[in-house]
Scaffold this motif. Structure first.
Motif, PDB file in Angstrom:
ATOM      1  N   TYR A 489       0.810  -1.213   0.000  1.00  0.00           N
ATOM      2  CA  TYR A 489       0.000   0.000   0.000  1.00  0.00           C
ATOM      3  C   TYR A 489       0.844   1.264   0.000  1.00  0.00           C
ATOM      4  O   TYR A 489       0.381   2.327  -0.406  1.00  0.00           O
ATOM      5  N   TYR A 571     -10.667  -9.737   2.514  1.00  0.00           N
ATOM      6  CA  TYR A 571     -10.638  -8.496   3.289  1.00  0.00           C
ATOM      7  C   TYR A 571     -10.532  -8.783   4.787  1.00  0.00           C
ATOM      8  O   TYR A 571     -10.458  -7.861   5.595  1.00  0.00           O
ATOM      9  N   TYR A 574      -7.748  -7.126   6.833  1.00  0.00           N
ATOM     10  CA  TYR A 574      -7.908  -5.721   7.224  1.00  0.00           C
ATOM     11  C   TYR A 574      -8.684  -5.606   8.535  1.00  0.00           C
ATOM     12  O   TYR A 574      -8.398  -4.735   9.370  1.00  0.00           O
ATOM     13  N   LYS A 613     -10.412   0.328   3.410  1.00  0.00           N
ATOM     14  CA  LYS A 613     -10.568  -0.975   2.758  1.00  0.00           C
ATOM     15  C   LYS A 613     -11.779  -1.725   3.316  1.00  0.00           C
ATOM     16  O   LYS A 613     -12.524  -2.371   2.577  1.00  0.00           O
ATOM     17  N   SER A 617     -15.335  -2.783   1.209  1.00  0.00           N
ATOM     18  CA  SER A 617     -15.637  -4.203   0.994  1.00  0.00           C
ATOM     19  C   SER A 617     -17.128  -4.469   1.178  1.00  0.00           C
ATOM     20  O   SER A 617     -17.802  -3.818   1.974  1.00  0.00           O
TER      21      SER A 617
END
Length: 653
Positions: A489, A571, A574, A613, A617
């Motif tokens: 990132y 995801y 995260y 993030k 999602s």
């Protein structure tokens, strides 16, 4: 539970409440207000409370008519009764801005308004319609912090405002089009024809600022003055129009080049006859298409004959100015050598008045300002300077920036006069970024205050925001198969750095290339045995889950970061990273954990890439959205919180 009295800050209706909520909806007017404000307002006199509805109404009328004087008056009256009223504070700041006191609005733009969606909608809608285009950055930050859904509308209106400002700007144009308003269709045909031929035109329906009655004729006269050709849509209606007649009289005084586009067979009035005497009109009474072609040709011939005359005049003037510029530059060099810095500075400024884009002149001004006789003396001085802050003082000076702006040099090198200096501060800044004993916050503050435009300032902010304290830490991870995934990132968020004018000559270009080469190789290796990889992912998730349940948040955070090396699709990683960051064992506990954080820490986490993030999602969007509402609008009770089963299919909850 104890009862206490509050008064609606919109209509003045009083009511008794026992709730611990932050806001209350008024039974009388339906508006929502802050209980804190309502409680304070209830302590005012009956006359003041009953007067609030009238003040709100008068303020609303003033807003609709954009009457800045009355907006200021009524918002000030409201604030005298309710000092923390958001609408009052915004419109008080807005009115002050129009009278030159801009700081009030700048301070307001820093606020985050919670729990009052109706008021924030009113404020943002007004900002979208009336904010100054110069304040775009502040406005976008305010809207993003308070109602992100409105940002797209603001950007759309902003783009239209830029177009409008370009149209309203009092700049020179090729053709001024004079016409009677009843013949707008003919005027637009002429406008489109000429602008298709790359001519710039001024026409009242587009280029006059609306509702500016005080400057109506001043703007028209200014446009005629700055236009090279005066074109009239000639007809019987135009000949009897007072506005057209007045425009012709002003163009006559200025002896403007003129052209007549005749759309009917009416005979000239005395004004038209005098104005167009000796000029052949373009006849559009029969064949309009042929007339527009003829008009295009006539306009081209007139304007280009003017250009030739103007170029000859400018050539003579430029030759004279070059001689004057050379004299001043030679004189300033002598004054510098004799250490007459003030005299040299004044002479160079005179030279810049002749040639403002001369890099040589800007460099001499830099030397004079800092009392250096020559570039060699400057380079010797920076070698001896031990303080990084002193070195960077030169970097932010206007003459230094202007020299870099106008100097002729390749993208992969520095301008000759400052190459040694630039290389020195670059190496010193890298050393500073790699200092382990300096706090991250201190580094960011130093970089932003001393060299905010330097590429390493952007880089320093980026690596620290992504939790890499040093440049060395990034460099080491690029070549490490296990750790390179942590940089994903950081390098995804690389556009500003790549677009920086110094990117081509920075070490970051090599970092960028090396990262993507190594990452591709690492990806290829990871794909060799997907079954083995899946097992590693499963075990890592189980370990992270166990660490969270045990309350070992530091270990869970480290384990969650490992997931980025293995798992590209889910995801879930995260969420684990987010929970360990805020020290919550699960999504249910996350509500209390994030609410207990200090406001600054909470805002930083909700603005982070990790939380974004989750918000983006499908699986965690509802949870992320609910957390935002919990923090900024209405606190969620324990029965309405969202509990998620982290591992599993995308829809498991």
């Amino acid at each position: 539970m104890e009862l206490y009295r509050v008064a609606c800050t919109t209509c003045g209706n009083t009511l008794d409440v026992e709730t611990e909520d932050i806001t209350k909806k008024c039974d009388a007017c339906g508006n929502t207000f802050l209980l804190e404000n309502g409680k304070d307002f209830a302590g005012k006199s009956i006359k003041d409370i009953s007067n609030i509805k009238k003040l709100r109404s008068n303020l609303q009328k003033s807003i609709l008519s954009d009457d800045h004087k009355n907006i200021l008056h009524f918002s000030k009256e409201i604030l005298s009764l309710i000092p923390k009223d958001y609408l009052g504070n915004y419109f008080y700041a807005y009115a002050n801005y129009s009278f030159g006191a801009r700081r009030y609005l700048f301070d307001f733009y820093e606020q985050i308004i919670s729990n009052l969606p109706e008021e924030i909608e009113t404020i943002i809608d007004h900002i979208i319609g009336y904010s100054d285009i110069r304040d775009r950055g502040l406005v976008e930050t305010f809207i993003s912090n308070n109602d992100l859904s409105k940002l797209g509308k603001y950007k759309e209106v902003y783009r239209q405002k830029l177009i409008d400002e370009e149209n309203y700007s009092l700049i020179p144009r090729d053709v001024f089009i004079s016409f009677r308003s009843t013949e707008l269709e003919y005027a637009n045909e002429v406008l489109n024809t000429l602008e298709e031929d790359s001519n710039t035109c001024w026409i009242s329906t587009r280029n006059l600022r609306p509702n500016d009655n005080e400057n109506y004729w001043n703007n028209i006269e200014d446009a005629i003055t700055k236009s090279r050709l005066f074109l009239v849509i000639s007809s019987h209606d135009a000949m009897i129009s007072r506005d057209v007649k007045k425009e012709i009289e002003f163009a006559t005084k200025l002896k403007k080049r003129r052209i007549e586009y005749k759309i009917d067979t009416s005979k000239h009035t005395s004004v038209f006859k005098y104005f167009f005497d000796g000029n052949k009109w373009v006849d559009a009474t029969e064949d309009k298409d042929a007339a527009l072609k003829t008009l295009r040709k006539r306009v081209y011939e007139i304007l280009n004959s003017e250009i030739k005359k103007e170029n000859n005049r400018r050539s003579r003037k430029q030759a004279s100015e070059i001689d004057e510029f050379t004299k001043k530059m030679n004189r300033s060099r002598v004054e510098l050598l004799n250490s007459n810095y003030d005299e040299a500075s004044n002479t160079i400024k005179d030279a810049l008045g002749v040639s403002p884009d001369s890099s040589e002149a800007w460099w001499l001004l830099f030397l004079a300002k800092n009392k250096f006789d020559s570039t060699e003396v400057f380079n010797n001085n920076v070698k001896r300077t031990s303080s990084l802050s002193q070195l960077l003082d030169y970097y932010e000076q206007v003459p230094f920036k202007q020299y870099k702006r106008y100097a002729d040099f390749r993208s992969d090198e520095y301008p000759e006069n400052i190459s040694k200096y630039e290389e020195l501060i670059y190496s010193r800044l890298i050393e500073y970024l790699n200092e382990k004993n300096t706090l991250d916050g201190t580094k960011i503050d130093f970089l932003n205050s001393h060299c905010s435009n330097h590429i390493l300032c952007l880089w320093g902010n980026s690596i620290i925001n992504h939790e890499f304290s040093t440049d060395f830490a990034v460099n080491m991870r690029i070549d490490n198969e296990k750790l390179i995934k942590e940089l994903e990132y950081l390098f995804e968020d690389f556009d500003k750095i790549k677009n920086h004018k110094d990117f081509e000559r920075s070490h970051l270009k090599e970092y960028h290339k090396r990262y993507y080469n190594n990452f591709a190789q690492g990806t290829e290796k990871r794909n060799v045995n997907l079954q083995e990889l899946s097992e590693v992912i499963r075990k890592t998730y189980e370990r992270t889950d166990s660490l969270l349940i045990d309350g070992n948040f530091k270990g869970a955070y480290k384990s969650a970061k490992e997931l980025f090396y293995y798992d590209n699709s889910s995801y879930d990683k995260y969420l684990y990273l987010f929970l360990s960051k805020i020290k919550a064992k699960n999504t249910y506990d996350a509500y209390d954990a994030i609410y207990k954080l200090r406001k600054k820490e909470r805002t930083a986490i909700l603005d982070s890439v990790i939380f974004q993030k989750l918000f983006d999602s499908d699986k965690y969007n509802e949870f992320a959205d609910d957390l935002i509402l919990h923090c900024y609008h209405k606190k969620r009770n324990k029965n309405s919180r969202i509990e998620l089963l982290v591992r599993g299919t995308e829809n498991d909850m």
